[in-house]
Scaffold this motif. Sequence first.
Motif, PDB file in Angstrom:
ATOM      1  N   LEU A  27     -17.067  19.552 -26.147  1.00 42.57           N
ATOM      2  CA  LEU A  27     -18.021  20.024 -25.143  1.00 42.57           C
ATOM      3  C   LEU A  27     -17.975  19.108 -23.938  1.00 42.57           C
ATOM      4  CD1 LEU A  27     -21.170  20.823 -27.296  1.00 42.57           C
ATOM      5  CD2 LEU A  27     -19.748  22.448 -26.046  1.00 42.57           C
ATOM      6  N   ILE A  28     -18.112  19.705 -22.777  1.00 42.78           N
ATOM      7  CA  ILE A  28     -18.133  18.927 -21.545  1.00 42.78           C
ATOM      8  C   ILE A  28     -19.171  19.535 -20.618  1.00 42.78           C
ATOM      9  CG2 ILE A  28     -16.241  20.266 -20.552  1.00 42.78           C
ATOM     10  CD1 ILE A  28     -15.272  17.688 -19.217  1.00 42.78           C
ATOM     11  N   SER A  29     -19.969  18.666 -20.037  1.00 45.85           N
ATOM     12  CA  SER A  29     -20.977  19.088 -19.079  1.00 45.85           C
ATOM     13  C   SER A  29     -20.412  18.854 -17.682  1.00 45.85           C
ATOM     14  CB  SER A  29     -22.255  18.267 -19.289  1.00 45.85           C
ATOM     15  OG  SER A  29     -23.243  18.684 -18.394  1.00 45.85           O
ATOM     16  N   ILE A  30     -20.353  19.915 -16.908  1.00 44.95           N
ATOM     17  CA  ILE A  30     -19.795  19.854 -15.559  1.00 44.95           C
ATOM     18  C   ILE A  30     -20.938  19.880 -14.546  1.00 44.95           C
ATOM     19  CG2 ILE A  30     -18.257  20.961 -13.880  1.00 44.95           C
ATOM     20  CD1 ILE A  30     -16.736  20.189 -16.392  1.00 44.95           C
ATOM     21  N   ASN A  31     -21.080  18.812 -13.789  1.00 42.61           N
ATOM     22  CA  ASN A  31     -22.087  18.726 -12.743  1.00 42.61           C
ATOM     23  C   ASN A  31     -21.575  19.509 -11.525  1.00 42.61           C
ATOM     24  OD1 ASN A  31     -23.643  17.889 -10.486  1.00 42.61           O
ATOM     25  ND2 ASN A  31     -24.127  15.956 -11.502  1.00 42.61           N
ATOM     26  N   LYS A  32     -22.306  20.533 -11.146  1.00 47.00           N
ATOM     27  CA  LYS A  32     -21.890  21.387 -10.027  1.00 47.00           C
ATOM     28  C   LYS A  32     -21.820  20.621  -8.704  1.00 47.00           C
ATOM     29  CE  LYS A  32     -23.705  25.695 -11.911  1.00 47.00           C
ATOM     30  NZ  LYS A  32     -24.685  26.791 -11.737  1.00 47.00           N
ATOM     31  N   ASN A  37     -16.881  24.420  -6.788  1.00 47.33           N
ATOM     32  CA  ASN A  37     -16.016  25.578  -7.030  1.00 47.33           C
ATOM     33  C   ASN A  37     -15.352  25.499  -8.400  1.00 47.33           C
ATOM     34  OD1 ASN A  37     -16.556  26.594  -4.407  1.00 47.33           O
ATOM     35  ND2 ASN A  37     -15.035  25.183  -3.576  1.00 47.33           N
ATOM     36  N   PHE A  38     -16.167  25.324  -9.439  1.00 46.62           N
ATOM     37  CA  PHE A  38     -15.629  25.178 -10.793  1.00 46.62           C
ATOM     38  C   PHE A  38     -14.764  26.369 -11.195  1.00 46.62           C
ATOM     39  CE2 PHE A  38     -16.187  25.616 -15.473  1.00 46.62           C
ATOM     40  CZ  PHE A  38     -15.347  24.560 -15.822  1.00 46.62           C
ATOM     41  N   THR A  39     -15.101  27.547 -10.735  1.00 47.57           N
ATOM     42  CA  THR A  39     -14.295  28.734 -11.055  1.00 47.57           C
ATOM     43  C   THR A  39     -12.865  28.557 -10.555  1.00 47.57           C
ATOM     44  OG1 THR A  39     -16.289  30.082 -10.872  1.00 47.57           O
ATOM     45  CG2 THR A  39     -14.188  31.246 -10.861  1.00 47.57           C
ATOM     46  N   GLN A  40     -12.697  28.024  -9.352  1.00 41.22           N
ATOM     47  CA  GLN A  40     -11.352  27.772  -8.820  1.00 41.22           C
ATOM     48  C   GLN A  40     -10.653  26.662  -9.594  1.00 41.22           C
ATOM     49  OE1 GLN A  40     -12.304  27.039  -4.692  1.00 41.22           O
ATOM     50  NE2 GLN A  40     -11.852  29.168  -4.127  1.00 41.22           N
ATOM     51  N   VAL A  41     -11.402  25.646  -9.998  1.00 36.26           N
ATOM     52  CA  VAL A  41     -10.830  24.555 -10.789  1.00 36.26           C
ATOM     53  C   VAL A  41     -10.330  25.108 -12.127  1.00 36.26           C
ATOM     54  CG1 VAL A  41     -11.356  22.390 -11.994  1.00 36.26           C
ATOM     55  CG2 VAL A  41     -12.210  22.770  -9.665  1.00 36.26           C
ATOM     56  N   LEU A  59     -20.310  27.980 -22.220  1.00 38.81           N
ATOM     57  CA  LEU A  59     -21.366  28.297 -23.180  1.00 38.81           C
ATOM     58  C   LEU A  59     -22.710  28.520 -22.502  1.00 38.81           C
ATOM     59  CD1 LEU A  59     -20.562  25.882 -26.147  1.00 38.81           C
ATOM     60  CD2 LEU A  59     -20.554  28.386 -26.190  1.00 38.81           C
ATOM     61  N   SER A  60     -22.962  27.779 -21.430  1.00 38.01           N
ATOM     62  CA  SER A  60     -24.216  27.980 -20.707  1.00 38.01           C
ATOM     63  C   SER A  60     -24.072  27.463 -19.277  1.00 38.01           C
ATOM     64  CB  SER A  60     -25.383  27.283 -21.412  1.00 38.01           C
ATOM     65  OG  SER A  60     -25.242  25.894 -21.366  1.00 38.01           O
ATOM     66  N   TYR A  66     -22.690  23.291 -15.767  1.00 41.84           N
ATOM     67  CA  TYR A  66     -22.035  24.210 -16.692  1.00 41.84           C
ATOM     68  C   TYR A  66     -21.836  23.429 -17.978  1.00 41.84           C
ATOM     69  CZ  TYR A  66     -20.399  26.940 -12.626  1.00 41.84           C
ATOM     70  OH  TYR A  66     -20.306  27.676 -11.480  1.00 41.84           O
ATOM     71  N   LEU A  67     -22.068  24.055 -19.118  1.00 37.44           N
ATOM     72  CA  LEU A  67     -21.693  23.464 -20.399  1.00 37.44           C
ATOM     73  C   LEU A  67     -20.470  24.242 -20.860  1.00 37.44           C
ATOM     74  CD1 LEU A  67     -22.259  21.420 -22.640  1.00 37.44           C
ATOM     75  CD2 LEU A  67     -23.592  23.213 -23.781  1.00 37.44           C
TER      76      LEU A  67
END
Length: 190
Positions: A27-32, A37-41, A59-60, A66-67
């Motif tokens: 699991l990784i928590s991504i700080n927006k 642009n996490f979708t592009q990443v 997951l959420s 983003y999780l």
Amino acid sequence: MEPLKDFEMLLSFHCAPTLAGIKSGSLISINKNKVHNFTQVQKKYRNCLKCNNIYMFTLSESLNYYLVFIYNKEILHKILMEKENQKFLINYGYQGFGNVARCLHYLKIRMHLQKGFPHEIGLFLNYPLQDVQGFIKNNGQNFKYSGQWKVYSNIDEAEKLFFQYAKCCKRFCSCIAAGQSLTDIMEKAV
């Protein structure tokens, strides 16, 4: 550090054992605010990861995070196909074990309904069934050892895994810090 290097370091630190093919998922928590642009990443890394049978599943999502579940599809499929794991997961409503995506979507629903982590997530993260069951039975107390998870069964085996996981993370992070790309590291890991 540039944003993509930050993302690669984050993946290396939290997910190296999964990226190296020695663990089913992380699991990784991504700080927006840090990974814009996490979708592009995700799109940028999708092919690199997919070539190594690694996938990302959100997951959420909250206002700031983003999780994301990073997983090795082959290893996770094997875990889901084990009869004892299936008996356990059926108690929580899981079905269609041959379809990893279906199980992940159901896990996502369970997380949303519980507003947190359902305990069976441990199986998805490659924790031994006995430890997941021990955690549930003991409400997270009375464990024999604690590391990446609370151990209720085989301490020796868990310690070996914890050491292997830590060594893998250190290697990935050192390579990223030395300027290598995640793609290069993963090609060498396979």
